[in-house]
Design a protein around this motif. Structure first.
Motif, mmCIF file in Angstrom:
data_model
loop_
_atom_site.group_PDB
_atom_site.id
_atom_site.type_symbol
_atom_site.label_atom_id
_atom_site.label_comp_id
_atom_site.label_asym_id
_atom_site.label_seq_id
_atom_site.Cartn_x
_atom_site.Cartn_y
_atom_site.Cartn_z
ATOM 1 N N LEU A 33 10.523 38.363 -8.024
ATOM 2 C CA LEU A 33 10.544 36.968 -7.581
ATOM 3 C C LEU A 33 10.962 36.067 -8.742
ATOM 4 O O LEU A 33 11.815 35.194 -8.582
ATOM 5 C CB LEU A 33 9.166 36.529 -7.062
ATOM 6 N N GLU A 34 10.365 36.273 -9.899
ATOM 7 C CA GLU A 34 10.682 35.448 -11.066
ATOM 8 C C GLU A 34 12.150 35.565 -11.465
ATOM 9 O O GLU A 34 12.806 34.557 -11.732
ATOM 10 C CB GLU A 34 9.785 35.820 -12.246
ATOM 11 N N ARG A 35 12.676 36.791 -11.508
ATOM 12 C CA ARG A 35 14.084 36.986 -11.903
ATOM 13 C C ARG A 35 15.032 36.288 -10.924
ATOM 14 O O ARG A 35 15.982 35.619 -11.335
ATOM 15 C CB ARG A 35 14.422 38.475 -11.984
ATOM 16 N N VAL A 36 14.771 36.459 -9.648
ATOM 17 C CA VAL A 36 15.648 35.855 -8.635
ATOM 18 C C VAL A 36 15.560 34.333 -8.697
ATOM 19 O O VAL A 36 16.578 33.639 -8.608
ATOM 20 C CB VAL A 36 15.303 36.397 -7.225
ATOM 21 N N ILE A 37 14.366 33.809 -8.862
ATOM 22 C CA ILE A 37 14.197 32.351 -8.933
ATOM 23 C C ILE A 37 14.902 31.792 -10.162
ATOM 24 O O ILE A 37 15.582 30.765 -10.079
ATOM 25 C CB ILE A 37 12.707 31.967 -8.904
ATOM 26 N N LYS A 38 14.774 32.459 -11.299
ATOM 27 C CA LYS A 38 15.475 32.003 -12.508
ATOM 28 C C LYS A 38 16.982 31.951 -12.262
ATOM 29 O O LYS A 38 17.647 31.002 -12.670
ATOM 30 C CB LYS A 38 15.169 32.915 -13.696
ATOM 31 N N SER A 39 17.504 32.957 -11.596
ATOM 32 C CA SER A 39 18.927 32.996 -11.295
ATOM 33 C C SER A 39 19.318 31.851 -10.359
ATOM 34 O O SER A 39 20.321 31.175 -10.577
ATOM 35 C CB SER A 39 19.284 34.342 -10.667
#
Length: 92
Positions: A33-39
């Motif tokens: 979730l964090e990686r996708v949101i950062k992207s």
């Protein structure tokens, strides 16, 4: 080739819906979730309203990673999970 923002939002909704339905999850899901949101947040063309939802989900994922019980953390956020998915549906 990376995921489009539409695919990324769909992935977020899928993970959140799974958390809501199954009332369980993993640290790896929170990290994803964090990686996708950062992207997504790096996307300057993203609607500002969805950015607010993404910030909420990001905080949820951060607190989930360090939660004593992931399942309890998910249960405590049941209302938010459905709300976030609905909000993302309106922007995607």
């Amino acid at each position: 080739m990376g995921l489009t923002s539409e695919h990324q939002v769909r992935l977020l909704k899928d993970i959140l819906a799974d958390h809501q339905l199954d009332c369980c999850g993993t640290v790896a899901e929170y990290e994803q979730l964090e990686r996708v949101i950062k992207s997504l947040m790096a996307n300057t063309g993203l609607d500002s309203n969805i950015k607010n939802v993404l910030e909420d989900v990001y905080r949820y994922s951060q607190s989930g990673i360090t939660a004593d019980s992931i399942d309890t953390h998910i249960q405590e956020h049941q209302n938010h999970l459905s709300q976030w998915v609905e909000q993302m549906n309106s922007y995607s």
